[in-house]
Design an enzyme around this catalytic site. Structure first.
Site, PDB file in Angstrom:
ATOM      1  CB  CYS A  48      -0.913   0.025   1.215  1.00 55.33           C
ATOM      2  SG  CYS A  48      -1.880  -1.467   1.369  1.00 55.33           S
ATOM      3  CG  HIS A  64      -3.532   3.131   0.839  1.00 53.54           C
ATOM      4  ND1 HIS A  64      -3.862   2.587  -0.384  1.00 53.54           N
ATOM      5  CD2 HIS A  64      -3.686   2.130   1.761  1.00 53.54           C
ATOM      6  CE1 HIS A  64      -4.184   1.316  -0.210  1.00 53.54           C
ATOM      7  NE2 HIS A  64      -4.095   1.017   1.067  1.00 53.54           N
ATOM      8  CG  ASN A  67      -6.899  -1.272  -0.323  1.00 53.24           C
ATOM      9  OD1 ASN A  67      -5.991  -0.998  -1.109  1.00 53.24           O
ATOM     10  ND2 ASN A  67      -6.701  -1.479   0.965  1.00 53.24           N
TER      11      ASN A  67
HETATM   12  O1  UT7 Z   1      -4.546  -1.264   2.604  1.00 59.72           O
HETATM   13  C1  UT7 Z   1      -4.243  -1.528   3.941  1.00 59.72           C
HETATM   14  C2  UT7 Z   1      -4.671  -2.873   4.251  1.00 59.72           C
HETATM   15  N1  UT7 Z   1      -5.923  -3.109   4.838  1.00 59.72           N
HETATM   16  C3  UT7 Z   1      -6.625  -2.320   5.686  1.00 59.72           C
HETATM   17  O2  UT7 Z   1      -6.344  -1.188   5.932  1.00 59.72           O
HETATM   18  C4  UT7 Z   1      -7.789  -2.980   6.348  1.00 59.72           C
HETATM   19  C5  UT7 Z   1      -7.910  -2.597   7.811  1.00 59.72           C
HETATM   20  N2  UT7 Z   1      -8.992  -3.307   8.447  1.00 59.72           N
HETATM   21  C6  UT7 Z   1     -10.282  -3.153   8.118  1.00 59.72           C
HETATM   22  O3  UT7 Z   1     -10.575  -2.366   7.237  1.00 59.72           O
HETATM   23  C7  UT7 Z   1     -11.331  -3.907   8.878  1.00 59.72           C
HETATM   24  O4  UT7 Z   1     -10.723  -4.598   9.944  1.00 59.72           O
HETATM   25  C8  UT7 Z   1     -12.132  -4.904   7.992  1.00 59.72           C
HETATM   26  C9  UT7 Z   1     -13.034  -4.127   7.033  1.00 59.72           C
HETATM   27  C10 UT7 Z   1     -11.200  -5.788   7.219  1.00 59.72           C
HETATM   28  C11 UT7 Z   1     -13.025  -5.769   8.869  1.00 59.72           C
HETATM   29  O5  UT7 Z   1     -13.884  -4.952   9.605  1.00 59.72           O
HETATM   30  P1  UT7 Z   1     -14.028  -5.162  11.170  1.00 59.72           P
HETATM   31  O6  UT7 Z   1     -15.008  -4.169  11.616  1.00 59.72           O
HETATM   32  O7  UT7 Z   1     -12.666  -5.130  11.778  1.00 59.72           O
HETATM   33  O8  UT7 Z   1     -14.677  -6.602  11.245  1.00 59.72           O
HETATM   34  P2  UT7 Z   1     -14.126  -7.933  11.953  1.00 59.72           P
HETATM   35  O9  UT7 Z   1     -13.032  -8.525  11.183  1.00 59.72           O
HETATM   36  O10 UT7 Z   1     -13.906  -7.654  13.415  1.00 59.72           O
HETATM   37  O11 UT7 Z   1     -15.372  -8.869  11.818  1.00 59.72           O
HETATM   38  C12 UT7 Z   1     -16.625  -8.563  12.467  1.00 59.72           C
HETATM   39  C13 UT7 Z   1     -17.629  -9.637  12.066  1.00 59.72           C
HETATM   40  C14 UT7 Z   1     -17.121 -11.048  12.282  1.00 59.72           C
HETATM   41  O12 UT7 Z   1     -18.237 -11.838  12.653  1.00 59.72           O
HETATM   42  P3  UT7 Z   1     -18.490 -12.202  14.213  1.00 59.72           P
HETATM   43  O13 UT7 Z   1     -17.270 -12.962  14.622  1.00 59.72           O
HETATM   44  O14 UT7 Z   1     -18.645 -10.919  14.893  1.00 59.72           O
HETATM   45  O15 UT7 Z   1     -19.726 -13.022  14.127  1.00 59.72           O
HETATM   46  C15 UT7 Z   1     -16.674 -11.474  10.893  1.00 59.72           C
HETATM   47  O16 UT7 Z   1     -16.736 -12.862  10.720  1.00 59.72           O
HETATM   48  O17 UT7 Z   1     -17.916  -9.523  10.677  1.00 59.72           O
HETATM   49  C16 UT7 Z   1     -17.684 -10.783  10.031  1.00 59.72           C
HETATM   50  N3  UT7 Z   1     -17.206 -10.525   8.673  1.00 59.72           N
HETATM   51  C17 UT7 Z   1     -18.021 -10.360   7.623  1.00 59.72           C
HETATM   52  N4  UT7 Z   1     -19.350 -10.410   7.531  1.00 59.72           N
HETATM   53  C18 UT7 Z   1     -19.889 -10.195   6.325  1.00 59.72           C
HETATM   54  C19 UT7 Z   1     -15.920 -10.382   8.242  1.00 59.72           C
HETATM   55  N5  UT7 Z   1     -15.906 -10.122   6.930  1.00 59.72           N
HETATM   56  C20 UT7 Z   1     -17.206 -10.122   6.528  1.00 59.72           C
HETATM   57  C21 UT7 Z   1     -17.812  -9.901   5.283  1.00 59.72           C
HETATM   58  N6  UT7 Z   1     -19.162  -9.946   5.222  1.00 59.72           N
HETATM   59  N7  UT7 Z   1     -17.118  -9.635   4.173  1.00 59.72           N
END
Ligand code: UT7
Length: 351
Positions: A115, A278, A308
């Protein structure tokens, strides 16, 4: 002598992939993706005919034309990508060929800073230009994520975020007062290298990671193979990300590195005319905007349309903002990035 952006271009593949389309492949929803990331749709490259190199060439041709030069005038190419056409050679020489550059009085460098690739590339180019070594540098960021993602439920956290595309700039020296790169700031911390990574295929044995999670590609029974059947069977040839750690670190490092650049330049956050972060996650950018106290008209967000695009996200966003008349001659533009490595950085420049 400073480095100016003499020409800029972008290329987005024509295939639009909506959040709704992704719900056909994995257990996700439009609401979840929008709420957590702000992304509404992304672009996917044509599987057989488009690669990071072809997309980069499309963006580069526009940048070259806008700089008022021809491809033969280039004396150096810097290519940033994490999704290269080949494991080796890198995309730099492929882009040289794609642009029809036959002269060999040119260098091609590939950088792997994910990134942060564009900011790192700009910093490298800036040193070459300030030293007088090169006069026309092509810097591109291009990614074809769509071919390397996990479309099963297991990969949904990563897969919904990423999109394909390319952005390019031609960099030249300038002695015009109030124009050009002021400074670049680069950082890295390898402590969390595996928390946002594609570990396989790679030249590691897996053992040093102390876990079976990433596979044991060099087991004797595999004869030292780079890619093993176990990796395929166990779905190990995909990126992994500890999303919350990346998120929490990003919202600290983005403002920190922007402020560091401003301080070094003797400038204040109020001096920024346009922040081009970014495009990692709309929530991250909104957080950074709030911390920096910037009004909506001073930040570029286009992750809603493109997702992204890693190394391509900053040049695409910069190009779009300039094409829409949001960046004008003399404006103070700040670029900032954080990502895999972890690496992060910023660049301040007068347009
Ligand atoms: O370019 C730089 C690289 N990347 C980044 O900057 C990404 C940084 N991180 C993020 O943007 C966020 O952490 C994400 C968007 C990737 C994830 O969002 P989050 O709010 O941190 O969600 P989480 O991983 O804590 O997941 C929350 C819930 C989980 O379910 P439970 O355990 O609460 O039942 C996941 O299993 O959301 C679930 N989940 C999804 N549900 C529907 C994870 N991905 C998905 C999905 N659709 N695509």
């Amino acid at each position: 002598m400073r480095t100016k952006i003499a020409g800029i271009g972008k290329y987005l593949p024509s295939r639009v992939v909506t959040n709704e389309e992704l719900t056909h492949y994995m257990d996700t929803s439009n609401e979840w993706i929008i709420e957590r990331t702000g992304i509404e749709e992304r672009r996917y490259a044509e599987r057989h005919t488009e690669t990071p190199t072809t997309m980069a060439a499309n963006a580069a041709k526009i940048a070259i034309e806008r700089a008022g030069i021809t491809a033969e005038d280039l004396d150096f190419i810097i290519f940033a990508t994490l999704s290269p056409d080949y494991y080796f050679p890198g995309c730099g020489v492929l882009l040289q060929r794609e642009l029809g550059i036959t002269k060999t009085e040119i260098g091609a460098l590939d950088i792997r800073n994910q990134c942060t690739g564009f900011v790192y590339g700009l910093s490298i180019a800036d040193q070459f230009i300030k030293s007088g070594m090169y006069k026309n540098i092509l810097l591109v960021g291009a990614e074809k994520h769509s071919m390397g993602l996990d479309y099963s439920d297991e990969g949904r956290q990563v897969t919904v975020i990423f999109g394909d595309g390319a952005g390019a700039v031609v960099l030249q020296p300038t002695d015009k007062e109030g124009q050009g790169v002021i400074n670049t700031v680069l950082h890295s911390d390898g402590t969390h290298a595996e928390e946002l990574a594609m570990i396989n295929p790679g030249s590691h044995s897996g053992y040093h990671l102390g876990t079976e999670k990433f596979g044991y590609p060099n087991d004797d029974k595999d004869g030292g193979l780079f890619v093993t059947q176990k990796m395929v069977d166990d779905n190990m040839l995909v990126p992994n990300m500890t999303g919350q750690l990346v998120f929490k670190t990003a919202v600290v490092k983005f403002p920190e590195v922007i402020k560091e650049g401003l301080e070094k330049a003797g400038l204040k956050k109020e001096d920024i005319d346009m922040l081009v972060p970014h495009q990692a996650n709309l929530r991250i950018s909104q957080f950074v905007q709030k911390v920096m106290g910037l009004p909506d008209e001073k930040i570029v967000n286009n992750i809603q349309k493109y997702g992204n695009t890693t190394a391509a996200s900053i040049p695409i966003a910069l190009c779009e903002a300039w094409e829409n008349g949001r960046i004008k001659d003399g404006d103070l533009v700040c670029l900032a990035a954080f990502g895999s490595g972890f690496t992060w950085g910023s660049a301040l420049l007068h347009w």
